[in-house]
Design an enzyme around this catalytic site. Structure first.
Site: not given
Ligand code: CP
Length: 302
Positions: A52, A80, A101, A129
């Site tokens: 992909t 972080k 994704r 998808h």
């Protein structure tokens, strides 16, 4: 901040699907064009990918655009503590389109709501998808000459496999018949069977991958057991090798039948099938570049 995004395949009408497929066919004939000159596309992959991400990046490169992004979330400021919302708002300052994704179902919808530029869902958990579906439809049309009135046999992990979920919702425009072959643990979820019933889509269910159960299908859509979605790895070990498609099982299938698989495969298709003319999964992955070129241009209004 509403924008034109592709989050679910249901964002596309039948007409839009057919229009994108036509555009994809044009890109297959002529993939190198300067349509995206000056455009920047961000590929944000919070989960691993080979096809992909690379086919999206190839699609952009062949159209003269530029790509920014990451393939590994451990290199981002998410480590972080930066939120997905802030990450998307930042990237939409830099790019004209975001391809994302994410393992969390609904993450793409959320990103599309906070982004000032279009977002493409490149897979959100076990949910959807849609660009895989576009390349699947393209592959089906290319191999069968049509999308209407086909029998599609879906095999393997139908519970967690987002590609089969998206494909069902797209095929409803084309009067399909489905055969769902899965062990009890990985059966097609009720919501998709209810969808089929509500839209008068015929389907049958089997638990055995046998020659008889695949004899009359036009498309044999194999899927991998999605290890990354299991909370219990013992459960995964129990079902991971439940089906293997072997060359000799294809002898009595239709001559025009083609085998699709979104890939990656693990053990569900034996290597000896690769040389069978019915194996189409590597060409299917190639078609991803053209289908994604068409989706990108549509979202950018080009
Ligand atoms: N078909 C597919 O989504 O493959 P990747 O996970 O390699 O992107």
């Amino acid at each position: 901040m509403a924008n034109k995004s592709l989050v679910s395949i249901t964002d596309y009408s039948k007409e839009k699907i057919l229009q994108i497929l036509e555009k994809a066919a044009e890109f297959e004939k002529n993939p190198n064009q300067k349509i995206l000159d000056g455009k920047v596309v961000a590929t944000l992959f919070f989960e691993p990918s080979t096809r992909t991400r690379l086919s999206f990046e190839t699609a952009v490169n062949r159209l003269g655009g530029r790509v920014i992004g990451f393939a590994d979330k451990s290199t981002t400021s998410g480590t972080k503590g930066e939120t997905l919302k802030d990450t998307i708002k930042m990237v939409s300052n830099y790019a004209d389109l975001i391809v994302m994704r994410n393992p969390i179902e609904g993450a793409a919808r959320y990103a599309s709501e906070v982004s000032s530029v279009p977002v493409v869902n490149a897979g959100d958990g076990a949910n959807q998808h849609p660009t895989q579906t576009m390349l699947d439809l393209y592959s089906i049309k290319k191999t069968q000459g049509k999308l209407e009135n086909l029998k599609i046999c879906m095999v393997g992990d139908l519970k967690y496999g987002r590609t089969v979920h998206s494909l069902i919702m797209a095929m409803y425009h084309f009067n399909p018949t489905f055969s769902f072959i899965a062990p009890d643990e990985l059966k097609m979820p009720d919501e998709y069977k209810i969808f089929c019933k509500e839209h008068n889509i015929k389907f049958e269910e089997h638990s055995e991958l046998s020659e008889a159960n695949i004899a009359d299908c036009d498309i044999l859509y194999m899927t991998r057991v999605q290890k990354e979605r299991f909370t219990d790895l013992f459960e995964y070990e129990r079902v991971k090798d439940i089906y293997t498609l072997r060359n000799k099982m294809l002898d009595n299938t239709k001559p025009t039948m083609r085998i699709l698989h979104p890939l990656p495969r693990v053990n569900e298709i034996d290597q000896d099938v690769d040389c069978n003319e019915k194996a189409y999964y590597f060409e299917q992955a190639r078609n991803g570049v053209f289908a994604r070129q068409a989706v990108i241009c549509d979202l950018l209004g080009l």
